[in-house]
Design an enzyme around this catalytic site. Structure first.
Site, short mmCIF file in Angstrom:
data_model
loop_
_atom_site.label_atom_id
_atom_site.label_comp_id
_atom_site.label_asym_id
_atom_site.label_seq_id
_atom_site.Cartn_x
_atom_site.Cartn_y
_atom_site.Cartn_z
N TYR A 1 52.74 25.76 52.22
CA TYR A 1 54.05 25.64 51.58
C TYR A 1 54.86 26.89 51.92
O TYR A 1 54.43 28.00 51.66
CB TYR A 1 53.91 25.52 50.06
CG TYR A 1 55.24 25.20 49.43
CD1 TYR A 1 55.58 23.89 49.12
CD2 TYR A 1 56.18 26.20 49.20
CE1 TYR A 1 56.83 23.58 48.58
CE2 TYR A 1 57.43 25.90 48.67
CZ TYR A 1 57.75 24.59 48.36
OH TYR A 1 58.97 24.29 47.85
N GLN B 1 57.46 17.68 44.91
CA GLN B 1 57.27 16.49 45.76
C GLN B 1 56.52 16.85 47.05
O GLN B 1 55.69 16.05 47.53
CB GLN B 1 58.60 15.79 46.06
CG GLN B 1 59.67 16.61 46.78
CD GLN B 1 60.54 17.42 45.83
OE1 GLN B 1 60.16 17.71 44.69
NE2 GLN B 1 61.71 17.82 46.31
N ASN C 1 58.34 28.36 43.83
CA ASN C 1 58.93 28.59 42.51
C ASN C 1 58.04 27.97 41.42
O ASN C 1 56.94 27.51 41.68
CB ASN C 1 60.37 28.05 42.46
CG ASN C 1 60.42 26.54 42.67
OD1 ASN C 1 59.42 25.84 42.50
ND2 ASN C 1 61.58 26.04 43.04
N SER D 1 55.84 40.10 42.78
CA SER D 1 55.21 41.10 43.63
C SER D 1 55.25 42.48 42.95
O SER D 1 56.15 42.77 42.16
CB SER D 1 55.96 41.14 44.96
OG SER D 1 55.20 41.82 45.92
N GLN E 1 59.76 47.29 47.18
CA GLN E 1 59.14 46.32 46.29
C GLN E 1 60.18 45.68 45.39
O GLN E 1 60.24 44.47 45.21
CB GLN E 1 58.06 47.01 45.45
CG GLN E 1 57.12 46.06 44.78
CD GLN E 1 56.42 45.19 45.80
OE1 GLN E 1 55.91 45.66 46.81
NE2 GLN E 1 56.42 43.90 45.57
N HIS F 1 62.66 42.62 46.18
CA HIS F 1 62.25 41.21 46.27
C HIS F 1 62.99 40.35 45.26
O HIS F 1 63.61 39.35 45.60
CB HIS F 1 60.74 41.07 46.07
CG HIS F 1 59.96 41.29 47.32
ND1 HIS F 1 60.01 40.43 48.38
CD2 HIS F 1 59.13 42.29 47.69
CE1 HIS F 1 59.23 40.88 49.36
NE2 HIS F 1 58.69 42.01 48.96
N GLU G 1 48.72 44.61 43.03
CA GLU G 1 48.74 43.84 44.28
C GLU G 1 48.73 44.81 45.47
O GLU G 1 47.92 44.68 46.38
CB GLU G 1 50.00 42.97 44.30
CG GLU G 1 50.13 42.11 45.54
CD GLU G 1 51.50 41.45 45.65
OE1 GLU G 1 52.43 41.85 44.90
OE2 GLU G 1 51.65 40.56 46.50
N HIS G 2 49.68 45.77 45.46
CA HIS G 2 49.75 46.79 46.50
C HIS G 2 49.50 48.15 45.88
O HIS G 2 50.13 48.50 44.87
CB HIS G 2 51.14 46.84 47.13
CG HIS G 2 51.63 45.53 47.69
ND1 HIS G 2 52.47 44.70 47.01
CD2 HIS G 2 51.37 44.93 48.88
CE1 HIS G 2 52.74 43.63 47.75
NE2 HIS G 2 52.08 43.73 48.89
N ASP H 1 53.37 44.53 55.07
CA ASP H 1 54.05 43.26 54.81
C ASP H 1 54.28 42.47 56.09
O ASP H 1 54.32 41.24 56.08
CB ASP H 1 55.42 43.52 54.17
CG ASP H 1 55.29 43.96 52.72
OD1 ASP H 1 54.21 43.77 52.14
OD2 ASP H 1 56.28 44.51 52.19
N GLU I 1 12.47 20.86 31.59
CA GLU I 1 13.82 20.39 31.28
C GLU I 1 13.83 18.90 30.93
O GLU I 1 14.90 18.30 30.78
CB GLU I 1 14.76 20.66 32.48
CG GLU I 1 15.01 22.14 32.73
CD GLU I 1 16.00 22.41 33.87
OE1 GLU I 1 16.41 21.46 34.54
OE2 GLU I 1 16.34 23.59 34.06
N HIS J 1 12.95 14.07 38.48
CA HIS J 1 12.97 15.25 39.34
C HIS J 1 11.53 15.70 39.63
O HIS J 1 11.16 15.97 40.78
CB HIS J 1 13.71 16.42 38.67
CG HIS J 1 15.21 16.33 38.69
ND1 HIS J 1 15.91 15.40 37.96
CD2 HIS J 1 16.14 17.08 39.34
CE1 HIS J 1 17.22 15.58 38.17
NE2 HIS J 1 17.38 16.58 39.01
#
Lengths: 440, 440
Positions: free
Chosen positions: B140, B201, B224, B247, B269, B272, B337-338, B371, B425, B430
């Protein structure tokens, strides 16, 4: 296949040559573990309650759902000595079998440990990846009729091998009853703390932490629909393993394996529960008839005959295919949790098997051996998710950090490239941050 | 720090010595990517519609949400020639920068490929794990203002290196507009098919398949809240990567890095979006003041100054800590994250860093280099999920099957152990399946 056979056991008979084969196979395989909106709402309410009220909410939910009467979480905390006692008190054969299984599982998983790595480029820039274990893992173990010590070993040992600092186990104690074998297995597998909690409330406690139960970084282990729904809801705040569907086996036989062995292998899957799925594929029609005869003959001798009968009738199948090629296509179409290649030269099949959780090769490798003690994990992707998922492993209890250490020269070269690309994306602060590192 | 500075930019100033430090830090870090029930319902409705009506539902949803007027999915299918044209038509500097970035990303990820392995025990039993790529991956790519060609490279190249048979990309074309750089990157990264679809969709089409869009095995890539909600809903039917939050960067400075460099690293950063988080930690108070001054001075020169100003005021911080030890504790508490280790000897810090998506070592390694083109992936765990998650990698596009091949002798020995445990068990089928393989 005679009419009376159908009436007796009713395992489905399919043939790839039939017109309606695809439709019938699709119907047999269909499984959706979707929670009703009622379950969703009850789970959300429990999660919120534990999140906001902590221990008090846990005590109330446990008294209600597990039919006990405790007044504090101290009464639901099972100390390490209790686990050691349970192990010491086991009959010797069980203690030895459990220890042997644990040792083999540990030995296999030790070979699965990913290592940190790095490399240095000609300008002195170092790139790599650092592998670190999780701080804390939570293991959910079902109580009641599906309390399996083997599951404790299979979930906890990979975490222990990974180097997880603290392993927290939750296991419900419905009506105050708890399995001694489960406690013994926790002792053997290196579990650090045990709480007698279950259901969505146990998942909430592990995901958010309470005054007594520490928050974990990842929750693994099977559970009922409430547990599965709760795990899905907390996913993201905490790591989870795959959400498991019913257990399944696909056996492929070349017609040369003892039919009683094959019948029992199918039973060993079907006895789990009524939703379990046992399918046998062969291009030898007479062999399939003989297996069906063995099923009819042996089924009444099983302790769990009623469960097996229902499971085979609802979701089991003997499938006649035209040839080996069609059998391979069926394997990859079904992507089974367990695949038994009961054929003369299973190695020859391996390069063509793209999707299967675990592959049991040859006539001697019964799935039951893998369930308990062969070494590989018995927590495997179900319902076709072997298309994209792996067995539970050491890698599930570790994570990676990228390492980037640019030399002055490397930063200058990379800065030129980054600047062009960042300006192409209209991210000019990115560009200027890179440009500062370009040598004038 | 003067009052006028606060009025100007308003980046938060915190100190670990303050009484309210924990509370203020907790508030800054708090992020919940929870979808409202309204979003949930709209997404469910779109998923059901695409699942049942396929292409027709896709066309309707796309016309509505992307404000276009197409009559069939053919008009939303972007052929390979169109991708090649977009690449050929790029300005030369962009074409070269993109190719260099792709080559470095490919080279890094090739070292990340897990290999199949097996071992043979003394009785001839073979155990191991077979590693296989996914058949089909879906990527995506957001359209509109966040259409980043670097994201195409970072998502598609690991899939390509893994050996995925078919890589399917979806990217929305709002108002008929699509990024030429995104199409060019798809050409370079080895994407096989592209559809101009977005939103829930597009996720539905990849998860279930339609007449035209093939069903994939795993969906990766940012999006999103509708995309994130849809990915969470289809998780289990199809694999997904982590659901990404805003981020973030955590920079640790020992006081010796150029303050303008640090300010620009924080800006890169913050630019963004308004929810992005940029935090600087140092035990040098005068240095923090100087960085704040640089922020005030440089901020008005930024193209995206308004976004940066709001991001820094809402979620940014300069944190004064007492010493190196406290800085390490903050790293592991935040699990960023970073992580930029802008210090003299970053190697010495590495063994103590337990939680970070990517670690940028030393004063030269700006996050912006990572990046775009250093090589490691820029798809990284956000919102503290580095506690349990890893950078996107080749391992995300492969999966494993356990291999168990018991010799006759091995099956006999293992059968004894499995039999005891299975009977413990109460799973007697088994046990009997294992017992058939015990030598008499």
């Amino acid at each position: 296949m005679s009419e009376s056979h159908d009436a007796f056991c009713g395992i489905n008979r399919l043939a790839t040559a039939d017109d309606e084969f695809e439709v019938r196979l699709g119907a047999l395989l269909a499984w959706e573990g979707v929670s009703s909106s009622g379950v969703q709402q009850r789970v959300e309410s429990i999660l919120n309650d534990v999140r906001t009220r902590g221990d008090a909410a846990l005590v109330e939910a446990t008294n209600r759902f597990d039919r006990v009467a405790v007044s504090s979480l101290a009464e639901l905390t099972i100390p390490a000595e209790r686990l050691a006692e349970a192990f010491a008190a086991l009959p010797e054969d069980q203690r030895e079998a459990l220890a042997q299984a644990a040792e083999r599982i540990r030995s296999y998983h030790q070979r699965q440990k990913p290592e940190s790595w790095h490399y240095t480029e000609s300008d002195g820039t170092v790139l790599g990846q650092q592998v670190v274990p999780l701080d804390r893992a939570g293991i959910y173990v079902p109580g009641g009729k599906a309390a399996y010590p083997s599951s404790v070993l299979m979930n906890a040992i990979p975490a222990h091998v990974a180097g997880v600092r603290e392993i927290v186990m939750v296991v419900p104690m419905p009506d105050g009853v708890i399995s001694e074998l489960v406690l013994a297995a926790a002792h053997l597998a290196g579990v650090d703390r045990v709480f007698a909690l279950g259901g969505a409330q146990a998942v909430a406690a592990l995901a958010y932490g309470t005054e007594t139960v520490p928050r974990v970084d990842k929750i693994v282990g099977p559970g009922n629909i409430y547990v599965a729904t709760a795990k899905r809801a907390v996913f993201g705040q905490v790591g989870i393993d795959m959400i498991a569907g019913p257990s399944e086996i696909l056996v492929v036989s070349d017609g040369e394996t003892e039919v009683d062995w094959l019948a029992m292998d199918l039973f060993s899957q079907a006895e789990h529960d009524e939703d379990a799925q046992a399918i046998l594929v062969s291009w030898d029609a007479a062999h399939l008839d003989a297996v069906e005869e063995a099923i009819e003959r042996l089924l009444p001798t099983l302790e769990r005959a009623e469960i097996v009968r229902e499971s085979l009738a609802r979701r089991g199948a003997l499938i006649h295919c035209r040839d080996r090629r069609e059998a391979v296509a069926l394997i990859n179409r079904i992507a089974p949790e367990h695949l038994e290649l009961s054929v003369a030269d299973p190695e020859a099949w391996l390069p063509e098997v793209r999707h299967a959780g675990a592959i049991f090769m040859g006539r001697y490798t019964a799935e039951a051996l893998g369930d308990y003690c062969a070494g590989p994990n018995h927590v495997l992707p179900t319902s076709g998710t072997a298309r994209f998922s792996s067995p539970l492993g050491v890698y599930d209890f570790q994570k990676r950090s990228s390492i980037i250490h640019c030399s002055a020269a490397g930063a200058s070269t990379l800065g030129e490239t980054a600047s062009v690309l960042a300006r192409g994306e209209a991210l000019t602060a990115h560009a200027r941050s890179a440009e500062y590192r370009i040598r004038k």
